[in-house]
Design a protein around this motif. Structure first.
Motif, PDB file in Angstrom:
ATOM      1  N   LYS A 417     -25.698 -16.323 -28.292  1.00 59.77           N
ATOM      2  CA  LYS A 417     -24.653 -18.157 -29.179  1.00 59.77           C
ATOM      3  C   LYS A 417     -25.455 -19.074 -29.671  1.00 59.77           C
ATOM      4  CE  LYS A 417     -20.301 -17.133 -27.618  1.00 59.77           C
ATOM      5  NZ  LYS A 417     -18.474 -19.212 -26.819  1.00 59.77           N
ATOM      6  N   THR A 418     -26.617 -19.158 -28.714  1.00 59.90           N
ATOM      7  CA  THR A 418     -27.656 -20.523 -28.879  1.00 59.90           C
ATOM      8  C   THR A 418     -29.050 -19.709 -28.520  1.00 59.90           C
ATOM      9  OG1 THR A 418     -27.128 -20.896 -26.837  1.00 59.90           O
ATOM     10  CG2 THR A 418     -25.403 -22.135 -28.622  1.00 59.90           C
ATOM     11  N   PRO A 419     -29.944 -20.605 -28.289  1.00 58.32           N
ATOM     12  CA  PRO A 419     -31.508 -19.805 -28.259  1.00 58.32           C
ATOM     13  C   PRO A 419     -31.839 -20.737 -27.186  1.00 58.32           C
ATOM     14  CG  PRO A 419     -31.848 -21.747 -30.559  1.00 58.32           C
ATOM     15  CD  PRO A 419     -30.202 -21.332 -30.047  1.00 58.32           C
ATOM     16  N   PRO A 420     -33.132 -20.058 -26.190  1.00 61.56           N
ATOM     17  CA  PRO A 420     -32.747 -20.352 -24.919  1.00 61.56           C
ATOM     18  C   PRO A 420     -33.191 -22.061 -25.079  1.00 61.56           C
ATOM     19  CG  PRO A 420     -34.733 -18.872 -25.706  1.00 61.56           C
ATOM     20  CD  PRO A 420     -33.254 -18.702 -26.755  1.00 61.56           C
ATOM     21  N   PRO A 421     -33.155 -22.579 -23.681  1.00 60.64           N
ATOM     22  CA  PRO A 421     -32.291 -22.332 -22.361  1.00 60.64           C
ATOM     23  C   PRO A 421     -31.418 -22.454 -23.028  1.00 60.64           C
ATOM     24  CG  PRO A 421     -33.523 -24.626 -22.442  1.00 60.64           C
ATOM     25  CD  PRO A 421     -34.476 -24.413 -24.170  1.00 60.64           C
ATOM     26  N   VAL A 422     -30.716 -21.542 -21.571  1.00 66.51           N
ATOM     27  CA  VAL A 422     -29.398 -21.476 -21.440  1.00 66.51           C
ATOM     28  C   VAL A 422     -29.128 -21.619 -19.735  1.00 66.51           C
ATOM     29  CG1 VAL A 422     -27.564 -20.470 -21.143  1.00 66.51           C
ATOM     30  CG2 VAL A 422     -28.998 -19.927 -23.342  1.00 66.51           C
ATOM     31  N   SER A 463     -38.516 -25.768 -11.568  1.00 64.55           N
ATOM     32  CA  SER A 463     -39.946 -26.349 -12.712  1.00 64.55           C
ATOM     33  C   SER A 463     -40.314 -25.384 -13.358  1.00 64.55           C
ATOM     34  CB  SER A 463     -40.992 -26.072 -11.343  1.00 64.55           C
ATOM     35  OG  SER A 463     -41.011 -25.533 -11.369  1.00 64.55           O
ATOM     36  N   SER A 464     -40.231 -23.895 -13.360  1.00 61.49           N
ATOM     37  CA  SER A 464     -40.476 -22.822 -13.962  1.00 61.49           C
ATOM     38  C   SER A 464     -39.207 -23.018 -15.613  1.00 61.49           C
ATOM     39  CB  SER A 464     -40.107 -21.299 -13.669  1.00 61.49           C
ATOM     40  OG  SER A 464     -39.146 -21.019 -13.359  1.00 61.49           O
ATOM     41  N   PHE A 465     -38.432 -23.350 -15.268  1.00 64.36           N
ATOM     42  CA  PHE A 465     -37.079 -23.611 -16.650  1.00 64.36           C
ATOM     43  C   PHE A 465     -37.140 -24.769 -16.946  1.00 64.36           C
ATOM     44  CE2 PHE A 465     -32.632 -24.422 -17.967  1.00 64.36           C
ATOM     45  CZ  PHE A 465     -32.427 -23.524 -18.683  1.00 64.36           C
ATOM     46  N   LYS A 466     -37.261 -26.243 -16.569  1.00 67.58           N
ATOM     47  CA  LYS A 466     -37.931 -27.266 -17.111  1.00 67.58           C
ATOM     48  C   LYS A 466     -38.887 -27.475 -18.414  1.00 67.58           C
ATOM     49  CE  LYS A 466     -35.690 -30.713 -14.590  1.00 67.58           C
ATOM     50  NZ  LYS A 466     -36.174 -32.287 -14.376  1.00 67.58           N
ATOM     51  N   GLU A 467     -40.066 -26.186 -17.505  1.00 72.93           N
ATOM     52  CA  GLU A 467     -41.281 -25.704 -18.248  1.00 72.93           C
ATOM     53  C   GLU A 467     -41.396 -24.200 -19.273  1.00 72.93           C
ATOM     54  OE1 GLU A 467     -44.241 -25.396 -15.386  1.00 72.93           O
ATOM     55  OE2 GLU A 467     -43.524 -27.302 -14.572  1.00 72.93           O
ATOM     56  N   TYR A 468     -39.840 -24.626 -19.488  1.00 68.42           N
ATOM     57  CA  TYR A 468     -39.524 -23.302 -20.831  1.00 68.42           C
ATOM     58  C   TYR A 468     -40.658 -22.001 -20.210  1.00 68.42           C
ATOM     59  CZ  TYR A 468     -38.181 -27.757 -22.927  1.00 68.42           C
ATOM     60  OH  TYR A 468     -37.509 -28.523 -23.176  1.00 68.42           O
ATOM     61  N   LYS A 469     -40.813 -21.531 -19.131  1.00 69.74           N
ATOM     62  CA  LYS A 469     -41.140 -20.432 -18.236  1.00 69.74           C
ATOM     63  C   LYS A 469     -40.471 -19.376 -18.405  1.00 69.74           C
ATOM     64  CE  LYS A 469     -45.523 -22.889 -16.380  1.00 69.74           C
ATOM     65  NZ  LYS A 469     -45.986 -22.703 -15.182  1.00 69.74           N
ATOM     66  N   LYS A 470     -39.196 -19.819 -18.422  1.00 65.35           N
ATOM     67  CA  LYS A 470     -37.838 -19.226 -17.866  1.00 65.35           C
ATOM     68  C   LYS A 470     -36.939 -19.433 -19.157  1.00 65.35           C
ATOM     69  CE  LYS A 470     -39.968 -16.606 -14.637  1.00 65.35           C
ATOM     70  NZ  LYS A 470     -40.533 -15.389 -14.551  1.00 65.35           N
ATOM     71  N   ASP A 471     -36.049 -18.490 -19.405  1.00 67.61           N
ATOM     72  CA  ASP A 471     -34.878 -18.728 -20.745  1.00 67.61           C
ATOM     73  C   ASP A 471     -34.082 -18.955 -20.277  1.00 67.61           C
ATOM     74  OD1 ASP A 471     -36.946 -18.159 -22.734  1.00 67.61           O
ATOM     75  OD2 ASP A 471     -36.404 -16.193 -22.978  1.00 67.61           O
ATOM     76  N   VAL A 472     -33.189 -18.645 -18.851  1.00 66.82           N
ATOM     77  CA  VAL A 472     -32.105 -18.499 -18.201  1.00 66.82           C
ATOM     78  C   VAL A 472     -32.371 -18.742 -16.790  1.00 66.82           C
ATOM     79  CG1 VAL A 472     -29.717 -17.354 -17.754  1.00 66.82           C
ATOM     80  CG2 VAL A 472     -31.260 -17.019 -19.733  1.00 66.82           C
TER      81      VAL A 472
END
Length: 604
Positions: A417-422, A463-472
């Motif tokens: 539905k939307t681009p990451p992050p999710v 931290s990896s989610f906030k730094e856009y290293k992970k999408d979900v």
């Protein structure tokens, strides 16, 4: 012979006693009867029929009551019949309201939320704390009607005595240039509604209950004043080894405490660059080694951000004390002082030795919690932006009926539905792990977080989610309260939570700071009817589309306005409250285990 002569002498002495001095023994029953007759003789008995006074010589007995000849059993039956007759004349709505009132009285907290020393000595504070801060003159000279117009414009509801005026610009709040630069670096140009009224209230030293929707900037509303107070104290008299803190912030989860700590450190860094005195904050949460922050403990602490368990442990070990602490903030306060959390908060308060300014903030705070919280506050100001427990209007809520066995497959479609992050929420740890593993097998860059993971794993995921290293990010409700993910466009509820409060906090991770977000929620037959009715009313309140599966649900509250006074849900009343039922079961479980239940006050 000597004994015989002494006995004869005693007999002669008895015979010499004058008969007039002899007082015969009177039984207790007879003495009571004589005393009653004496009291009766001093009264005037008035006949109600003709208002004629009769001398007690004429009538010296009391007439029996009208039911003197009726047995107690018959009287009880008569009272029961009378009550049934009265109930038959009441409407179903009146009966329901009376039942709810009785339940609220039964669950009401009787003990004041104060320290043990204050309760033992009967210490009560009647005057709010005072500070050196005052609003600018041009703000003070505005008429009360002009202040009310500002509040009406931003939909701010206030309650309390001598409420400080709202201020629409940060520069008028007298923050130093370094703080204004910090706000600009965060792209914060103007205060949000909760900050327009909340910051002047806190800067004035007043106790406060702050209620605002998720993503409205509540953290700044209490962290900036605390930084200013700590800086003022440091400039007056620098803290030495073993002294402090000046202020204390208590959070329900480690992630929220870490996020608050990082934001305070960033603001302090701007102050230090501008040659202000160095402030030393301390993060006090489980899962981290306190030896890494030993230099802060050894030099004196200005601000402590903590979770309840580790904070109590540090206070018990006397690593620091609250003798100088004048500022206490409970973030997500409804969780802090709710059933199972109250004793931890009371335990923390027992370490205070002086009056403190107390702040309570949350997006969901039912009236029952507000009333109880008032016992810890001195002439509090209640600042409310929107209904307590209402969903963020910037979030588009989509509810879809998905069979249990199809949910994990349909999850991949929702991610498109939307681009990451999710952000994906699940109710229990096993579901979090299963979803995480499934996404990794499908090639999705995902991380997971729940209470069963180590602190190192949890911090890496965040931290990896906030730094856009992970999408979900797949998470349990440990990540639902307070965490700020400003760029999240989509939140997926893999299952509907058991309490509507958790749903409001979950979807509040998107649509923050004025941005628009999407929240997709899976429901099916496994969901209870009460939580689905709560969801239906919440969607209607936010003017969202109500799916047919919810529209057909029969609403038993057509004749009753408002919702549950215990948890704030709109689709049920307190007599069917799932949160109250869960707490009662928890209490019974603790009793059956001899009171040895788990600590309720947040994380260690």
């Amino acid at each position: 012979m000597a004994n015989s002569s002494e006995e004869n002498k005693r007999i002669d002495d008895i015979n010499d006693i004058n008969e007039e001095d002899y007082v015969p023994y009177v039984p207790t029953k007879k003495r009571r009867q004589e005393k009653f007759q004496k009291l009766l003789s001093q009264r005037r008995i008035i006949e109600p029929q003709n208002n004629v006074e009769i001398d007690d010589e004429v009538e010296d007995t009391v007439k029996a009551g009208p039911k003197a000849n009726v047995s107690l059993i018959d009287q009880a039956v008569e009272v029961k019949k009378q009550k049934m007759l009265e109930d038959s004349t009441k409407t179903d709505v009146e009966k329901k309201l009376e039942e709810e009132k009785a339940i609220m009285e039964a669950v009401a907290q009787k003990k004041l939320l104060a320290s043990d020393r204050e309760l033992a000595k009967g210490i009560t504070y009647t005057k709010p704390m005072t500070t050196t801060w005052r609003p600018p003159r041009h703000i003070r000279e505005l008429l009360p009607e002009e202040h009310d117009l500002i509040r009406q414009k931003y939909h701010i509801l206030v309650d309390g005595e001598d409420i400080p005026p709202p201020i629409k610009h940060f520069r008028d709040m007298k923050f130093p240039p370094a703080i204004l630069d910090y706000l600009k670096s965060k792209n914060i140009r103007r205060p949000t509604p909760i900050q327009i009224q909340g910051l002047p209230v806190v800067l004035s030293g007043r106790d406060m209950i702050g209620i605002a929707f998720t993503g409205s900037g509540k953290t700044l509303a209490f962290s900036l004043p605390l930084i200013m107070f700590a800086l003022e104290e440091e400039c007056k008299l620098p803290l030495l080894r073993g002294e402090g803190p000046i202020g204390l912030i208590v959070c329900p989860s480690r992630e929220l405490a870490r996020q608050t700590f990082d934001s305070i450190c960033a603001a302090i860094e701007f102050l230090t660059r501008d040659s202000y005195n160095k402030l030393r904050p301390l993060l006090c949460i489980g899962g981290i080694s306190m030896s890494d922050q030993w230099h802060t403990l050894s030099e004196g602490i200005h601000i402590v951000i903590a979770t309840p368990g580790r904070l109590i442990d540090m206070l018990e070990k006397r690593k620091f004390n609250l003798d100088l602490c004048k500022f206490l903030c409970l973030d997500e306060a409804d969780r802090m002082i709710d059933m199972g959390f109250e004793e931890d908060v009371r335990n923390i308060m027992s370490y205070f030795t002086n009056q403190r300014q107390t702040l309570l903030y949350s997006a969901t705070m039912p009236k029952k919690i507000q009333d109880f919280a008032r016992s810890a506050l001195v002439k509090p100001v209640i600042v409310n932006v929107g209904r307590a427990g209402a969903a963020n209007l910037d979030v588009i809520q989509e509810v879809e009926y998905v069979k249990q066995e199809s949910k994990i497959v349909y999850l991949l479609e929702c991610l498109q539905k939307t681009p990451p992050p999710v952000l994906i929420f699940a109710e229990n740890k096993n579901d979090v792990d299963d979803i995480h593993e499934f996404l990794l097998l499908k090639g999705v860059e995902a991380v997971a977080i729940h209470g069963g993971k180590s602190q190192e794993e949890r911090e890496f995921a965040i931290s990896s989610f906030k730094e856009y290293k992970k999408d979900v990010l797949v998470a349990s409700d440990v990540a639902s309260k307070g965490l700020d993910f400003p760029d999240i466009q989509h939140v997926i509820n893999y299952d509907m939570p058991k309490e509507i409060e958790n749903y409001v906090h979950r979807i509040g991770r998107t649509g923050r700071s004025g941005k628009t977000g999407v929240a997709t929620t899976f429901i099916n037959m496994n969901c209870s009817e009460q939580i689905l009715l709560d969801l239906k009313h919440l969607l209607k309140e936010a003017k969202q589309r109500v799916p047919p599966v919810l529209e057909v649900l029969e609403d038993p509250l057509k004749d009753l306005k408002g919702g549950c006074t215990f948890c704030g849900g709109l689709g049920h009343r307190i007599s069917e409250c799932p949160k109250l039922d869960a707490q009662r079961r928890q209490q019974l479980g603790n009793i059956s285990r001899g009171g040895g239940g788990e600590r309720g006050g947040g994380e260690y």
